[in-house]
Write a protein that holds these residues in place. Structure first.
Motif, mmCIF file in Angstrom:
data_model
loop_
_atom_site.group_PDB
_atom_site.id
_atom_site.type_symbol
_atom_site.label_atom_id
_atom_site.label_comp_id
_atom_site.label_asym_id
_atom_site.label_seq_id
_atom_site.Cartn_x
_atom_site.Cartn_y
_atom_site.Cartn_z
ATOM 1 N N LEU A 91 5.698 -8.187 1.346
ATOM 2 C CA LEU A 91 4.966 -6.989 0.872
ATOM 3 C C LEU A 91 4.932 -5.446 0.956
ATOM 4 O O LEU A 91 5.250 -4.642 1.903
ATOM 5 C CB LEU A 91 3.577 -6.641 2.359
ATOM 6 C CG LEU A 91 1.994 -8.321 1.760
ATOM 7 C CD1 LEU A 91 1.793 -8.691 3.453
ATOM 8 C CD2 LEU A 91 2.393 -8.779 0.677
ATOM 9 N N ASN A 92 5.053 -5.512 -0.008
ATOM 10 C CA ASN A 92 6.565 -3.989 0.064
ATOM 11 C C ASN A 92 6.106 -3.065 -1.321
ATOM 12 O O ASN A 92 6.688 -2.685 -1.333
ATOM 13 C CB ASN A 92 8.329 -5.162 -0.712
ATOM 14 C CG ASN A 92 7.885 -5.505 -1.561
ATOM 15 O OD1 ASN A 92 7.510 -5.659 -1.994
ATOM 16 N ND2 ASN A 92 9.164 -6.047 -2.089
ATOM 17 N N GLY A 93 5.077 -3.084 -1.963
ATOM 18 C CA GLY A 93 4.013 -2.880 -2.855
ATOM 19 C C GLY A 93 3.319 -1.509 -2.546
ATOM 20 O O GLY A 93 2.679 -1.149 -1.052
ATOM 21 N N SER A 94 2.634 -0.927 -3.632
ATOM 22 C CA SER A 94 1.124 0.057 -2.551
ATOM 23 C C SER A 94 0.028 -1.216 -1.717
ATOM 24 O O SER A 94 0.053 -2.330 -2.170
ATOM 25 C CB SER A 94 1.107 0.470 -3.788
ATOM 26 O OG SER A 94 0.525 0.069 -4.532
ATOM 27 N N ASP A 95 -0.727 -0.175 -1.120
ATOM 28 C CA ASP A 95 -1.802 -1.034 -0.398
ATOM 29 C C ASP A 95 -2.158 -1.893 -1.397
ATOM 30 O O ASP A 95 -3.181 -2.608 -0.824
ATOM 31 C CB ASP A 95 -2.483 -0.226 0.151
ATOM 32 C CG ASP A 95 -2.088 0.480 1.252
ATOM 33 O OD1 ASP A 95 -1.220 0.108 1.589
ATOM 34 O OD2 ASP A 95 -2.608 1.590 1.342
ATOM 35 N N GLU A 96 -2.576 -1.447 -2.378
ATOM 36 C CA GLU A 96 -3.429 -2.350 -3.794
ATOM 37 C C GLU A 96 -2.738 -3.584 -4.386
ATOM 38 O O GLU A 96 -3.134 -4.699 -4.672
ATOM 39 C CB GLU A 96 -4.148 -1.608 -4.877
ATOM 40 C CG GLU A 96 -4.578 -2.345 -6.342
ATOM 41 C CD GLU A 96 -4.873 -1.086 -7.691
ATOM 42 O OE1 GLU A 96 -5.475 -1.871 -8.333
ATOM 43 O OE2 GLU A 96 -4.991 -0.021 -7.154
ATOM 44 N N GLN A 97 -1.111 -2.523 -4.092
ATOM 45 C CA GLN A 97 -0.500 -4.618 -4.959
ATOM 46 C C GLN A 97 -0.444 -5.627 -3.375
ATOM 47 O O GLN A 97 -0.252 -6.426 -4.211
ATOM 48 C CB GLN A 97 1.022 -3.731 -5.345
ATOM 49 C CG GLN A 97 1.021 -3.019 -6.511
ATOM 50 C CD GLN A 97 2.440 -2.368 -6.827
ATOM 51 O OE1 GLN A 97 3.090 -2.455 -5.794
ATOM 52 N NE2 GLN A 97 2.545 -1.867 -7.418
ATOM 53 N N ASN A 98 -0.273 -4.911 -2.632
ATOM 54 C CA ASN A 98 0.159 -5.681 -1.083
ATOM 55 C C ASN A 98 -1.669 -6.696 -1.215
ATOM 56 O O ASN A 98 -0.803 -7.962 -0.937
ATOM 57 C CB ASN A 98 -0.145 -4.753 0.237
ATOM 58 C CG ASN A 98 1.537 -4.747 -0.253
ATOM 59 O OD1 ASN A 98 2.672 -5.236 -0.879
ATOM 60 N ND2 ASN A 98 1.364 -3.768 0.910
ATOM 61 N N HIS A 99 -2.381 -5.856 -1.500
ATOM 62 C CA HIS A 99 -4.091 -6.787 -1.281
ATOM 63 C C HIS A 99 -3.724 -7.825 -2.230
ATOM 64 O O HIS A 99 -4.405 -9.140 -1.741
ATOM 65 C CB HIS A 99 -4.961 -5.820 -1.850
ATOM 66 C CG HIS A 99 -5.929 -6.437 -1.733
ATOM 67 N ND1 HIS A 99 -7.173 -6.720 -0.562
ATOM 68 C CD2 HIS A 99 -6.979 -7.103 -3.108
ATOM 69 C CE1 HIS A 99 -7.849 -8.122 -1.341
ATOM 70 N NE2 HIS A 99 -8.209 -7.492 -2.472
ATOM 71 N N THR A 100 -3.391 -7.539 -3.808
ATOM 72 C CA THR A 100 -3.052 -8.527 -4.984
ATOM 73 C C THR A 100 -2.230 -9.325 -4.305
ATOM 74 O O THR A 100 -2.676 -10.847 -4.850
ATOM 75 C CB THR A 100 -2.877 -7.719 -5.966
ATOM 76 O OG1 THR A 100 -3.800 -6.596 -6.184
ATOM 77 C CG2 THR A 100 -2.816 -8.551 -6.983
#
Length: 401
Positions: free
Chosen positions: A134-143
């Motif tokens: 999980l190395n992205g933004s909060d939204e990317q990590n959620h997806t």
């Protein structure tokens, strides 16, 4: 990865035959197809966490060898069975390349999007590992998390402290996935040296009790060292590092998940699979035999009574597991059945080892069914019927011994 045709179990073939029946109701077809997909591939253990949380080290520990090492630039790493050590690397432009050896010794480029590590480890025929970073933004990590858990059978969430950001992210995971999940505190040795481990476990206690099967403090480096530093496993270090308990409980969860799938598949096969000519002839031969049966003992009689009770109720409820609307009725029927079984066994003065084992299993089953009734829903109803089948199998085994 799916099993090869040669590696498929006879049960998969029987289930495929059952699914090919034109008269099969659509709800059973959908259920059976889902079971077939799960049985046709290894149980998937998903190891999830932020970069630097120790995910790769946990997989290396589970494998008992240094395979992945540090590859922070690979968002997804799969470890599965193969005839020889081999690494397949997929890049952002869609290209793939294969390299002999293990990922610990194979460099990857910054545009790597997926890595597949194959190992000739027969344990990986039953379960595989997938590391998700999980190395992205909060939204990317959620997806990313939602996509990952959709394909997960067992989840290991790796973290050093499992703080509020991670807790909020984990809260979005469906409850049915949380029921097969572990929180792994991967740097427990550091926390212990700082004197913060006890406080951290206390702070996480209430949240983790609701969200995970358990919290596992893990001194990962020591756990790997315990398995790789000598000719044999350092049993004391393996135990004290927390690695032994985590590995044992994860593999137990893998076995339970596969056993549940097998029980449900066998239930469908018994109900819907067409009988072959050999099976029909065998049934006819069995019916024609008039050899006298050995006289039953009182234990046999009691165990047969219990078995007949379970067989009748399980068959009756098989036809009721098709919709979520009657899930509460199924759960209630399962509870009544297990209570009747318990009362039947308690009413007898017979306390042979076989009867006592059946009684213990029935009483344990009552406790599980209470939990299923709290969960409610179709999944809980299916689990309840599966429990009856497991009890039936245990009692049948007791009769055969």
């Amino acid at each position: 990865m799916r099993h090869s045709e040669a590696a498929k179990s006879p049960l998969c073939g029987q289930l495929e035959q059952a699914l090919n029946q034109e008269s099969l109701p659509q709800e059973y077809f959908d259920w059976g197809n889902q079971l077939l997909r799960r049985l046709d591939k290894p149980v998937q253990v998903m190891v999830i966490g932020h970069p630097g949380s120790g995910k790769s080290a946990v997989i290396d520990m589970m494998l008992g060898q240094s395979v992945i090492s540090r590859h922070a630039d690979a968002p997804i790493i799969e470890v599965s069975y193969g005839p020889e050590d081999c690494v397949e690397i997929e890049t952002r432009d869609g290209g793939t390349s294969r390299h002999p050896g293990t990922l610990a010794d194979v460099p990857t480029s910054p545009d790597t999007v997926r890595v597949r590590q194959e190992l000739p480890d027969t344990r990986l025929q039953n379960h595989s590992f997938v590391e998700v970073s999980l190395n992205g933004s909060d939204e990317q990590n959620h997806t990313t998390l939602q996509r990952a858990v959709r394909h997960a059978d067992v989840i290991l969430w790796c973290s050093e402290t499992f703080g509020p950001t991670e807790q909020n992210l984990w809260a979005t995971v469906p409850d049915e996935k949380k029921d097969h999940s572990f929180l792994v505190l991967t740097m427990a040795d550091r926390q212990l040296m700082r004197g913060t481990l006890t406080g951290l476990l206390t702070d996480l206690d209430d949240f983790a009790a609701e969200e995970f099967l358990g919290v596992y403090p893990l001194a990962t480096v020591q756990a790997i060292t315990a398995q790789t530093a000598g000719q044999t496993v350092n049993a004391e270090l393996w135990q004290s590092s927390g690695g032994k308990q985590l590995a044992s409980d994860v593999l137990r969860q893998v076995e339970l998940g596969r056993a549940s799938d097998v029980d449900q598949a066998e239930m469908l096969v018994r109900q819907f699979a067409p009988k072959t000519e050999d099976q029909q002839e065998q049934q006819a031969d069995t019916a024609a035999k008039t050899e006298p049966k050995p006289k039953n003992t009182p234990t046999d009689d009691l165990m047969h009574t219990a078995l007949n009770l379970l067989q009748g109720r399980a068959k009756q409820m098989l036809a009721e597991t098709d919709t979520a609307g009657n899930a509460d009725e199924i759960l209630s029927s399962c509870m009544d059945t297990v209570k009747d079984l318990t009362q039947t066994l308690l009413a007898s003065q017979n306390r042979s080892p076989e009867v006592q084992a059946a009684l213990d299993a029935a009483q344990d089953g009552e406790e599980l069914l209470i939990l299923f009734q709290l969960e409610r829903g179709e999944d809980a109803a299916v689990d309840a019927v599966t429990l009856l089948l497991q009890l039936k199998r245990e009692i049948a085994d007791g009769i055969d011994q």
